[in-house]
Scaffold this motif. Structure first.
Motif, PDB file in Angstrom:
ATOM      1  N   ALA A   1      28.761 -26.318 -38.505  1.00 49.64           N
ATOM      2  CA  ALA A   1      28.676 -25.099 -37.219  1.00 49.64           C
ATOM      3  C   ALA A   1      28.472 -25.976 -35.610  1.00 49.64           C
ATOM      4  O   ALA A   1      27.564 -26.051 -35.608  1.00 49.64           O
ATOM      5  CB  ALA A   1      27.873 -23.922 -37.576  1.00 49.64           C
ATOM      6  N   CYS A   2      29.404 -25.577 -34.951  1.00 52.20           N
ATOM      7  CA  CYS A   2      29.645 -25.990 -34.187  1.00 52.20           C
ATOM      8  C   CYS A   2      30.372 -25.024 -33.182  1.00 52.20           C
ATOM      9  O   CYS A   2      31.123 -24.950 -33.443  1.00 52.20           O
ATOM     10  CB  CYS A   2      29.029 -27.727 -33.862  1.00 52.20           C
ATOM     11  SG  CYS A   2      31.060 -28.202 -34.096  1.00 52.20           S
ATOM     12  N   THR A   3      30.629 -25.576 -31.031  1.00 50.67           N
ATOM     13  CA  THR A   3      30.368 -25.274 -29.776  1.00 50.67           C
ATOM     14  C   THR A   3      31.243 -26.527 -29.401  1.00 50.67           C
ATOM     15  O   THR A   3      30.433 -27.101 -29.847  1.00 50.67           O
ATOM     16  CB  THR A   3      30.678 -23.684 -29.697  1.00 50.67           C
ATOM     17  OG1 THR A   3      29.527 -24.423 -28.472  1.00 50.67           O
ATOM     18  CG2 THR A   3      30.324 -22.854 -30.569  1.00 50.67           C
ATOM     19  N   VAL A   4      32.613 -26.335 -29.637  1.00 52.50           N
ATOM     20  CA  VAL A   4      33.167 -27.578 -28.330  1.00 52.50           C
ATOM     21  C   VAL A   4      33.605 -26.763 -27.101  1.00 52.50           C
ATOM     22  O   VAL A   4      34.717 -26.040 -27.205  1.00 52.50           O
ATOM     23  CB  VAL A   4      33.918 -28.751 -28.987  1.00 52.50           C
ATOM     24  CG1 VAL A   4      34.513 -29.664 -27.599  1.00 52.50           C
ATOM     25  CG2 VAL A   4      32.995 -28.987 -30.497  1.00 52.50           C
ATOM     26  N   SER A   5      33.515 -27.118 -25.971  1.00 53.89           N
ATOM     27  CA  SER A   5      33.476 -26.804 -24.174  1.00 53.89           C
ATOM     28  C   SER A   5      34.242 -27.566 -23.397  1.00 53.89           C
ATOM     29  O   SER A   5      33.349 -28.539 -23.543  1.00 53.89           O
ATOM     30  CB  SER A   5      32.423 -25.854 -24.242  1.00 53.89           C
ATOM     31  OG  SER A   5      32.411 -24.656 -24.551  1.00 53.89           O
ATOM     32  N   THR A   6      35.303 -27.332 -22.316  1.00 52.33           N
ATOM     33  CA  THR A   6      35.284 -27.789 -22.046  1.00 52.33           C
ATOM     34  C   THR A   6      36.167 -27.139 -20.793  1.00 52.33           C
ATOM     35  O   THR A   6      36.979 -25.972 -21.088  1.00 52.33           O
ATOM     36  CB  THR A   6      36.205 -29.104 -22.690  1.00 52.33           C
ATOM     37  OG1 THR A   6      36.592 -30.577 -21.205  1.00 52.33           O
ATOM     38  CG2 THR A   6      37.898 -28.596 -23.377  1.00 52.33           C
ATOM     39  N   ARG A   7      36.359 -27.672 -19.766  1.00 55.09           N
ATOM     40  CA  ARG A   7      37.245 -27.577 -18.626  1.00 55.09           C
ATOM     41  C   ARG A   7      38.583 -28.300 -18.638  1.00 55.09           C
ATOM     42  O   ARG A   7      38.745 -29.717 -17.829  1.00 55.09           O
ATOM     43  CB  ARG A   7      36.066 -27.021 -17.689  1.00 55.09           C
ATOM     44  CG  ARG A   7      37.240 -26.557 -15.729  1.00 55.09           C
ATOM     45  CD  ARG A   7      37.048 -26.308 -14.943  1.00 55.09           C
ATOM     46  NE  ARG A   7      36.379 -25.536 -15.232  1.00 55.09           N
ATOM     47  CZ  ARG A   7      35.373 -24.625 -14.158  1.00 55.09           C
ATOM     48  NH1 ARG A   7      35.268 -25.250 -12.845  1.00 55.09           N
ATOM     49  NH2 ARG A   7      35.327 -22.696 -13.905  1.00 55.09           N
ATOM     50  N   LEU A   8      39.480 -27.633 -18.893  1.00 54.79           N
ATOM     51  CA  LEU A   8      40.585 -28.546 -18.692  1.00 54.79           C
ATOM     52  C   LEU A   8      41.751 -28.009 -17.488  1.00 54.79           C
ATOM     53  O   LEU A   8      41.120 -26.872 -16.617  1.00 54.79           O
ATOM     54  CB  LEU A   8      41.667 -28.023 -19.878  1.00 54.79           C
ATOM     55  CG  LEU A   8      40.985 -28.293 -21.275  1.00 54.79           C
ATOM     56  CD1 LEU A   8      42.117 -27.875 -23.203  1.00 54.79           C
ATOM     57  CD2 LEU A   8      41.040 -29.951 -21.687  1.00 54.79           C
ATOM     58  N   ARG A   9      42.473 -28.607 -17.216  1.00 51.71           N
ATOM     59  CA  ARG A   9      43.253 -28.491 -15.941  1.00 51.71           C
ATOM     60  C   ARG A   9      43.823 -26.612 -16.053  1.00 51.71           C
ATOM     61  O   ARG A   9      44.754 -26.443 -16.764  1.00 51.71           O
ATOM     62  CB  ARG A   9      44.816 -29.393 -16.011  1.00 51.71           C
ATOM     63  CG  ARG A   9      44.643 -30.641 -15.478  1.00 51.71           C
ATOM     64  CD  ARG A   9      45.368 -31.134 -15.429  1.00 51.71           C
ATOM     65  NE  ARG A   9      46.053 -32.337 -16.662  1.00 51.71           N
ATOM     66  CZ  ARG A   9      47.835 -31.401 -17.300  1.00 51.71           C
ATOM     67  NH1 ARG A   9      48.342 -30.339 -16.080  1.00 51.71           N
ATOM     68  NH2 ARG A   9      48.273 -31.427 -18.015  1.00 51.71           N
ATOM     69  N   GLY A  10      43.234 -26.219 -15.170  1.00 50.88           N
ATOM     70  CA  GLY A  10      43.599 -24.910 -15.373  1.00 50.88           C
ATOM     71  C   GLY A  10      43.498 -24.201 -16.293  1.00 50.88           C
ATOM     72  O   GLY A  10      44.319 -22.796 -16.512  1.00 50.88           O
ATOM     73  N   LEU A  11      42.736 -24.256 -17.658  1.00 51.58           N
ATOM     74  CA  LEU A  11      42.021 -23.317 -17.961  1.00 51.58           C
ATOM     75  C   LEU A  11      40.765 -23.981 -19.411  1.00 51.58           C
ATOM     76  O   LEU A  11      40.565 -25.575 -19.753  1.00 51.58           O
ATOM     77  CB  LEU A  11      43.337 -23.586 -19.860  1.00 51.58           C
ATOM     78  CG  LEU A  11      42.835 -22.963 -21.172  1.00 51.58           C
ATOM     79  CD1 LEU A  11      43.010 -21.900 -20.580  1.00 51.58           C
ATOM     80  CD2 LEU A  11      43.606 -23.886 -22.028  1.00 51.58           C
ATOM     81  N   ASP A  12      39.488 -22.759 -19.121  1.00 51.64           N
ATOM     82  CA  ASP A  12      38.546 -22.989 -19.957  1.00 51.64           C
ATOM     83  C   ASP A  12      38.657 -23.389 -21.183  1.00 51.64           C
ATOM     84  O   ASP A  12      39.427 -21.879 -21.766  1.00 51.64           O
ATOM     85  CB  ASP A  12      37.719 -22.233 -18.882  1.00 51.64           C
ATOM     86  CG  ASP A  12      36.959 -22.909 -17.609  1.00 51.64           C
ATOM     87  OD1 ASP A  12      37.061 -23.924 -17.528  1.00 51.64           O
ATOM     88  OD2 ASP A  12      37.198 -21.317 -16.865  1.00 51.64           O
TER      89      ASP A  12
END
Length: 176
Positions: free
Chosen positions: A86-97
């Motif tokens: 189990a995990c989460t992956v987070s990122t800030r994309l162009r125009g979208l968190d």
């Protein structure tokens, strides 16, 4: 847009200001376009055996509708995933968190390894497949020495908050 293998089974509008639900395709399109050539950092959060959280930045790529990332077998991330995927992956994309929740499992299939390596190479990383792992002359210092294991994230839920037009916030649920 390439047809994704991971399509949501439901979308929930989380926006409190009247914006329409965000389509999952918006996240997929940006992931497909910007990985691996854009300067993106993905943060993988895992759980230690004693229940404490661990988070680390990784280089990830979106290939054929799935997110892949690598890790040295001795890293805290890899050791945590071996016990609890189990995990989460987070990122800030162009125009979208974007926050993606699911399970990450090691990939050893030669055809998949070669396909993902080809995408990593388009971003300038001279990676190769060696056996059932990846190797290259360099990687992030936190990855440890080669060889590195490749992981695929199987999505359960994702959340997107748009910082650019069209604005909105959505939750996407996936079959798993």
């Amino acid at each position: 847009m390439t047809e994704t293998k991971t399509a949501p089974i439901s979308t929930t509008n989380l926006d409190r200001y009247g914006s329409a639900p965000l389509p999952w395709s918006r996240a997929c399109d940006v992931l497909e376009t910007d990985t691996p050539t854009a300067d993106l950092t993905f943060f993988v959060s895992t759980v230690r055996p004693d229940g404490r959280p661990h988070s680390a930045g990784v280089g990830a790529v979106w290939v054929d509708g799935a997110l892949y990332f690598k890790s040295g077998p001795g890293t805290r991330r890899a050791r945590n995933l071996a016990v609890n995927p189990a995990c989460t992956v987070s990122t800030r994309l162009r125009g979208l968190d974007l926050v993606m929740e699911g399970e990450a499992h090691r990939v050893t299939d030669p055809a998949t390894l070669e396909r993902v390596v080809a995408v990593y190479r388009t971003g300038g990383w001279p990676v190769e497949v060696e056996g059932d792992a990846l190797t290259a002359p360099f990687s992030a210092p936190s990855a440890g020495p080669a060889p590195w294991h490749l992981y695929r994230l199987t999505l359960h839920t994702a959340f997107g908050v748009a910082g650019a037009e069209p604005h909105g916030a959505s939750r996407w649920d996936f079959a798993h």
